[in-house]
Design a protein around this motif. Structure first.
Motif, mmCIF file in Angstrom:
data_model
loop_
_atom_site.group_PDB
_atom_site.id
_atom_site.type_symbol
_atom_site.label_atom_id
_atom_site.label_comp_id
_atom_site.label_asym_id
_atom_site.label_seq_id
_atom_site.Cartn_x
_atom_site.Cartn_y
_atom_site.Cartn_z
ATOM 1 N N HIS A 1 0.903 -1.298 0.024
ATOM 2 C CA HIS A 1 0.094 -0.058 0.052
ATOM 3 C C HIS A 1 0.781 1.178 0.066
ATOM 4 C CE1 HIS A 1 -3.391 2.486 0.938
ATOM 5 N NE2 HIS A 1 -2.878 3.065 1.873
ATOM 6 N N THR A 2 1.897 1.399 0.923
ATOM 7 C CA THR A 2 2.781 2.270 0.844
ATOM 8 C C THR A 2 3.401 2.576 -0.573
ATOM 9 O OG1 THR A 2 3.440 1.972 3.006
ATOM 10 C CG2 THR A 2 4.882 3.296 1.987
ATOM 11 N N LEU A 3 3.778 1.456 -1.236
ATOM 12 C CA LEU A 3 4.545 1.610 -2.781
ATOM 13 C C LEU A 3 3.529 2.149 -3.705
ATOM 14 C CD1 LEU A 3 6.859 1.129 -4.510
ATOM 15 C CD2 LEU A 3 5.958 -1.206 -4.643
ATOM 16 N N LEU A 4 2.193 1.764 -3.393
ATOM 17 C CA LEU A 4 1.077 2.163 -4.236
ATOM 18 C C LEU A 4 1.220 3.896 -4.146
ATOM 19 C CD1 LEU A 4 -2.560 0.852 -4.985
ATOM 20 C CD2 LEU A 4 -2.116 3.218 -4.097
ATOM 21 N N LYS A 5 1.035 4.407 -2.953
ATOM 22 C CA LYS A 5 0.967 5.672 -2.433
ATOM 23 C C LYS A 5 1.959 6.544 -3.179
ATOM 24 C CE LYS A 5 -3.020 6.033 -0.439
ATOM 25 N NZ LYS A 5 -4.068 6.980 -1.152
ATOM 26 N N CYS A 6 3.291 6.022 -3.163
ATOM 27 C CA CYS A 6 4.602 6.391 -3.674
ATOM 28 C C CYS A 6 4.359 6.487 -5.083
ATOM 29 C CB CYS A 6 5.693 5.830 -3.258
ATOM 30 S SG CYS A 6 6.163 5.748 -1.462
ATOM 31 N N VAL A 7 4.012 5.713 -5.923
ATOM 32 C CA VAL A 7 4.010 5.609 -7.280
ATOM 33 C C VAL A 7 2.679 6.822 -7.670
ATOM 34 C CG1 VAL A 7 3.241 4.318 -9.532
ATOM 35 C CG2 VAL A 7 4.919 3.209 -7.559
ATOM 36 N N SER A 8 1.696 6.656 -7.091
ATOM 37 C CA SER A 8 0.910 7.651 -7.410
ATOM 38 C C SER A 8 1.247 9.049 -7.145
ATOM 39 C CB SER A 8 -0.503 7.462 -6.372
ATOM 40 O OG SER A 8 -1.542 8.224 -6.650
ATOM 41 N N VAL B 1 11.107 13.689 -5.136
ATOM 42 C CA VAL B 1 11.462 12.826 -4.034
ATOM 43 C C VAL B 1 10.967 13.694 -2.786
ATOM 44 C CG1 VAL B 1 13.406 12.130 -2.424
ATOM 45 C CG2 VAL B 1 13.679 11.867 -5.044
ATOM 46 N N PRO B 2 11.034 15.177 -2.583
ATOM 47 C CA PRO B 2 10.495 16.019 -1.420
ATOM 48 C C PRO B 2 8.885 15.589 -1.297
ATOM 49 C CG PRO B 2 11.581 17.380 -3.025
ATOM 50 C CD PRO B 2 11.985 15.861 -3.681
ATOM 51 N N THR B 3 8.293 15.839 -2.576
ATOM 52 C CA THR B 3 7.074 15.908 -2.544
ATOM 53 C C THR B 3 6.316 14.520 -2.070
ATOM 54 O OG1 THR B 3 6.991 17.398 -4.485
ATOM 55 C CG2 THR B 3 4.948 16.175 -4.143
ATOM 56 N N ILE B 4 7.009 13.397 -2.692
ATOM 57 C CA ILE B 4 6.649 12.074 -2.184
ATOM 58 C C ILE B 4 6.729 12.024 -0.624
ATOM 59 C CG2 ILE B 4 7.041 9.621 -2.336
ATOM 60 C CD1 ILE B 4 7.504 9.811 -5.198
ATOM 61 N N THR B 5 7.924 12.461 -0.101
ATOM 62 C CA THR B 5 8.551 12.140 1.213
ATOM 63 C C THR B 5 7.156 13.042 2.186
ATOM 64 O OG1 THR B 5 10.698 12.068 0.737
ATOM 65 C CG2 THR B 5 9.825 12.819 3.073
ATOM 66 N N LEU B 6 6.995 14.424 1.634
ATOM 67 C CA LEU B 6 5.790 15.040 2.505
ATOM 68 C C LEU B 6 4.519 14.445 2.336
ATOM 69 C CD1 LEU B 6 4.983 17.527 4.069
ATOM 70 C CD2 LEU B 6 4.781 18.836 1.858
ATOM 71 N N GLY B 7 4.105 14.067 1.193
ATOM 72 C CA GLY B 7 2.894 13.500 0.873
ATOM 73 C C GLY B 7 2.511 12.127 1.695
ATOM 74 N N ILE C 1 -1.371 20.874 10.757
ATOM 75 C CA ILE C 1 -0.466 21.826 11.387
ATOM 76 C C ILE C 1 0.876 21.122 11.596
ATOM 77 C CG2 ILE C 1 -0.347 22.471 13.832
ATOM 78 C CD1 ILE C 1 -3.310 22.629 13.823
ATOM 79 N N LEU C 2 1.213 19.918 11.660
ATOM 80 C CA LEU C 2 2.441 19.550 12.029
ATOM 81 C C LEU C 2 3.616 19.664 10.902
ATOM 82 C CD1 LEU C 2 4.360 17.942 13.901
ATOM 83 C CD2 LEU C 2 3.580 15.676 12.818
ATOM 84 N N PHE C 3 2.907 19.436 9.820
ATOM 85 C CA PHE C 3 3.924 19.474 8.432
ATOM 86 C C PHE C 3 3.766 20.797 7.683
ATOM 87 C CE2 PHE C 3 3.019 15.024 9.217
ATOM 88 C CZ PHE C 3 4.013 14.547 9.090
ATOM 89 N N TYR C 4 3.137 21.816 8.299
ATOM 90 C CA TYR C 4 3.029 22.931 7.805
ATOM 91 C C TYR C 4 4.615 23.866 7.295
ATOM 92 C CZ TYR C 4 1.176 27.698 6.516
ATOM 93 O OH TYR C 4 0.458 28.737 6.063
ATOM 94 N N PRO C 5 5.367 23.542 8.165
ATOM 95 C CA PRO C 5 6.956 24.254 7.566
ATOM 96 C C PRO C 5 7.279 23.472 6.483
ATOM 97 C CG PRO C 5 6.477 23.862 9.899
ATOM 98 C CD PRO C 5 5.594 23.226 9.477
ATOM 99 N N PHE C 6 7.092 22.116 6.289
ATOM 100 C CA PHE C 6 7.791 21.400 5.338
ATOM 101 C C PHE C 6 6.787 21.549 4.059
ATOM 102 C CE2 PHE C 6 8.111 19.207 9.303
ATOM 103 C CZ PHE C 6 9.875 19.091 9.255
ATOM 104 N N GLU C 7 5.435 21.859 4.322
ATOM 105 C CA GLU C 7 4.662 22.331 3.072
ATOM 106 C C GLU C 7 5.329 23.700 2.438
ATOM 107 O OE1 GLU C 7 0.037 21.899 2.625
ATOM 108 O OE2 GLU C 7 0.589 23.956 3.264
#
Length: 406
Positions: free
Chosen positions: A157-164, A221-227, A286-292
Motif C-alpha cells: 500500500h505504501t508503494l502504491l501511494k509513492c507511485v501515485s 522525492v521531497p513531494t513524495i516524502t511530504l505526501g 499543522i504538524l507538517f506546515y513548515p515542510f509544506e
C-alpha cells in the motif's frame, strides 16, 4: 420455551423472546403479566428516528466533503501566496491580520481572485484518486489497509501511494502555479492547461527549460516524502481518535444500560468517524506546515510567476529564488526569516478549519431542525391491561418463578 396452544391470554410473542424482561416480572398467582411489567412499543417509532439520524449524518458528511474541496479553496489560495513570498514583511500568523488584506483584494480584483485555480485543483485531486484506483487494479497492491492488514500489504500500500504521488507531482506543480499567480498580472489559464503544463514538466525530467526551474526529479522525492508522511500521520491520528471516541460512546451506553443492538453501525458512529477524520487532517496540516512551505517554494521557483502582495493587498510582485533543492530552501529560509518564516500564512489555515467546523455545526443543527419538522410524532408506550388467568386453563403449568426462567 414450549407452551400449550390453549394458553388463554393474549401476550405479544416478543414477550417470550426477551428473557431479561421475563426475569424482571413480579410473580403473581392471578395476574400475568402486571401492567407495569409489559408496555406495548409497537407504535413507538424508534426505527423512524434512527432512519432520520442516518440521513442527518449522511447530509453532514456530504457538506463536509463540499467544505473540504470547495469552501476551503479561498483560504488555500491565501496561505499558499503567503508561503511563497519569502521577502514578505507580514507573516500573517494570526487570522486577524488577513482580514484587511482580503478586503483590499476584493476591492481591486473582485471575489474571483480567491477562487483562482479551483478547476485545476479539483482535476488533480480526481486524477490522484483515479491513479490510485488504476494501480490497485493492475497490481496486487491494496488501495486501502486496516490494523488487521499484514506487513506485506502495508508495504504494498505504501508503494502504491509513492507511485501515485510520483505520477501526479508534475500536474500538482502546474496546478499550484495557477492558485498563486495574480489575476491582474497573468493570463487566466484554460481548463485543461494543467495537463499541458504538467506534461511539459515531465518532458524536462533531467533538466529544465529555465535556468532556475528545478527538474522534476528534484521535486518528486521531497513531494513524495511530504505526501506520504502527511498521509501516514493523518491515518494514525484518525485511527487513534476513532478508537477513543468509540470507546467513550460504548461506555456511555453501558453505564446507562441501553447499549444499541448494533453500536458500530449506528447513526452516532457517522459523526464519530467524521470527527476522527477531521482531527487527523487538522493534525497533519499543522504538524507538517513548515515542510509544506518549503515544498511550495521549490515548486514555484523558475516559473516566472507574479503573485499578489499580501503585505498590502494592492500590488503584485514577482517571485525570484535560486534554491538548489529542498534542503537548501529550508536552510535559506531559516537563516533569512527565522523559524516563524516557515509558518507564513498560518492564520489562513486557522481560518480554514474554523470555517469548516462552523459549517459542519450549522449544517448539523439545520438538518436536525428539518428532521424534527418532517418526522412523525412518536406515540407513547401504552400499558396493556392485566388478564386474569382462570385456574383450569393453567392446570398444566406451574406458576412458580422457575417456570419463567428459560
Amino acid at each position: 420455551m414450549h407452551r400449550s396452544s390453549s394458553f388463554p391470554y393474549n401476550v405479544d410473542e416478543n414477550f417470550y423472546n426477551n428473557p431479561d424482561l421475563i426475569r424482571r416480572l413480579p410473580v403473581h398467582d392471578d395476574y400475568l403479566p402486571q401492567p407495569e411489567a409489559y408496555l406495548d412499543y409497537s407504535n413507538y417509532g424508534i426505527p423512524e428516528e434512527v432512519t432520520y439520524k442516518r440521513y442527518i449524518g449522511s447530509g453532514v458528511s456530504f457538506i463536509s466533503l463540499i467544505a473540504e474541496n470547495l469552501l476551503s479553496h479561498p483560504f488555500v489560495v491565501l496561505r499558499r501566496q503567503c508561503q511563497v513570498h519569502q521577502n514578505a514583511q507580514k507573516y500573517h500568523l494570526q487570522p486577524f491580520t488577513l482580514m484587511p488584506v482580503v478586503w483590499r483584494l476584493y476591492q481591486h480584483q473582485g471575489v474571483t481572485t480567491l477562487w483562482k485555480g479551483i478547476g485545476s485543483v479539483l482535476l488533480v485531486r480526481g486524477m490522484s484518486l483515479g491513479v490510485d484506483d488504476l494501480i490497485s487494479k493492475v497490481t496486487p497492491w491494496p488501495k486501502e489497509i486496516s490494523w488487521h492488514s499484514s506487513l506485506k500489504q502495508f508495504f504494498q500500500h505504501t508503494l502504491l501511494k509513492c507511485v501515485s504521488l510520483a505520477i501526479v507531482t508534475p500536474f500538482y506543480s502546474a496546478s499550484f502555479v495557477e492558485t498563486v499567480q495574480s489575476d491582474i498580472a497573468s493570463e487566466k489559464p484554460g481548463i485543461l492547461d494543467v495537463f499541458r503544463e504538467g506534461f511539459m514538466r515531465m518532458l524536462h525530467w533531467g533538466s529544465s527549460s529555465n535556468g532556475r526551474m528545478l527538474p522534476i526529479w528534484a521535486l518528486i522525492v521531497p513531494t513524495i516524502t511530504l505526501g506520504l508522511a502527511k498521509y501516514m500521520f493523518s491515518s494514525i491520528v484518525r485511527s487513534i481518535s476513532l478508537r477513543i471516541l468509540t470507546n467513550k460512546y460504548i461506555a456511555h451506553f453501558e453505564e446507562n444500560g441501553a447499549l444499541p443492538k448494533d453500536p458500530y453501525n449506528s447513526p452516532a458512529m457517522q459523526e464519530i468517524q467524521l470527527t476522527a477524520s477531521l482531527i487527523g487532517t487538522i493534525s497533519s496540516d499543522i504538524l507538517f506546515y513548515p515542510f509544506e512551505t518549503v515544498i511550495h517554494r521549490i515548486h514555484l521557483q523558475g516559473t516566472r510567476t507574479i503573485i499578489d502582495n499580501l503585505d498590502t493587498g494592492k500590488s503584485v510582485l514577482p517571485i525570484l529564488t535560486n534554491f538548489s533543492g529542498a534542503l537548501d530552501c529550508y536552510d535559506s529560509s531559516i537563516a533569512n526569516e527565522g523559524v516563524s518564516g516557515l509558518y507564513k500564512g498560518f492564520g489562513a489555515l486557522l481560518l480554514q478549519y474554523t470555517a469548516h467546523i462552523a459549517v459542519l455545526k450549522m449544517s448539523h443543527w439545520f438538518l436536525t431542525q428539518v428532521g424534527n419538522l418532517v418526522q412523525s410524532p412518536k406515540a407513547k408506550p401504552v400499558a396493556q391491561p392485566p388478564v386474569k388467568i382462570s385456574p383450569p386453563a393453567i392446570s398444566n403449568f406451574s406458576t412458580s418463578r422457575s417456570y419463567l426462567l428459560p
